[in-house]
Motif scaffolding. Structure first.
Motif, short mmCIF file in Angstrom:
data_model
loop_
_atom_site.label_atom_id
_atom_site.label_comp_id
_atom_site.label_asym_id
_atom_site.label_seq_id
_atom_site.Cartn_x
_atom_site.Cartn_y
_atom_site.Cartn_z
N ASP A 50 96.29 66.88 70.40
CA ASP A 50 97.53 67.30 69.75
C ASP A 50 97.99 68.60 70.38
O ASP A 50 97.19 69.44 70.78
N ARG A 161 96.32 66.11 57.64
CA ARG A 161 97.55 65.67 58.30
C ARG A 161 98.37 64.94 57.25
O ARG A 161 97.99 63.88 56.77
N GLU A 164 102.91 61.94 60.20
CA GLU A 164 103.07 61.60 61.61
C GLU A 164 104.32 60.73 61.68
O GLU A 164 104.37 59.68 61.05
N TYR A 174 103.88 65.67 64.20
CA TYR A 174 102.95 65.70 63.08
C TYR A 174 103.11 66.99 62.29
O TYR A 174 103.67 67.97 62.77
N ASP A 176 100.50 69.26 59.73
CA ASP A 176 99.21 69.49 59.09
C ASP A 176 99.37 70.56 58.03
O ASP A 176 100.14 71.52 58.21
#
Length: 191
Positions: A50, A161, A164, A174, A176
């Motif tokens: 990521d 998370r 997405e 994404y 988080d």
């Protein structure tokens, strides 16, 4: 009771009353909910790892009022209006302003066994396309927006998370979320 006994009782009461107030204040401090640090990380999924793009941190009190964050800028979007006679002879340009960036409105609640409930709304927006000018209001910018209402339970200090989504310009974005309890320092500790 003698006069000296009444005076001694009054003096003891006068000295003990403030001490009793301190005991209540200490109990009130113990019952105050701790602060919660919220960490939001946005990024793009690409390749094997990521790619974190931005991290936002804010502090709120557990079971307190909502935490609000607006980070970014206000984008001017030109609009036109015909003025004068006959209709459409002259165009007047004005601007409407749109927030662009990160907007957060979250509430936290401390649960048992080291868990934190986080609920609220997160909006992330960004300008896409070319810049608009007062001379070319027919080509205004496009503002891409991601909005999420959420109500999740997190373990203290662990990241989750929560989204997405495909990016219209390619790839996957994404979001988080992490919640960490910040305990009060013990008496005699801390600054």
């Amino acid at each position: 009771m003698t006069r000296s006994g009444v005076l001694a009782t009054w003096i003891c009461g006068a000295l003990l009353m403030p001490l009793a107030g301190l005991a209540v204040a200490a109990d009130e401090h113990d019952s105050v909910e701790p602060n919660i640090k919220i960490v939001l990380t946005t990024g793009k999924i690409g390749g094997d790892a990521d790619q974190a793009e931005k991290t936002y941190r804010l502090i709120t009190r557990a079971d307190g009022p909502p935490a609000r964050l607006l980070m970014g800028w206000r984008m001017p979007i030109p609009t036109t209006q015909s003025v004068g006679e006959p209709q459409g002879v002259e165009q007047e340009v004005s601007f409407v302003y749109q927030n662009v960036g990160m907007s957060v409105h979250l509430e936290t609640r401390l649960l048992a066994a080291g868990h934190v409930q986080v609920r609220g709304m997160i909006e992330i927006s960004g300008k896409r396309g070319g810049p608009a000018t007062a001379l070319d209001p027919a080509n205004p910018p496009v503002i891409g927006t991601f909005q999420q209402d959420l109500n999740v339970v997190l373990r203290d200090g662990e990241s989750l998370r929560v989204a997405e989504v495909p990016d219209p310009e390619g790839g996957t974005l994404y979001l988080d979320l992490q919640a960490e309890v910040i305990p009060f320092p013990a008496p005699g500790e801390g600054p």
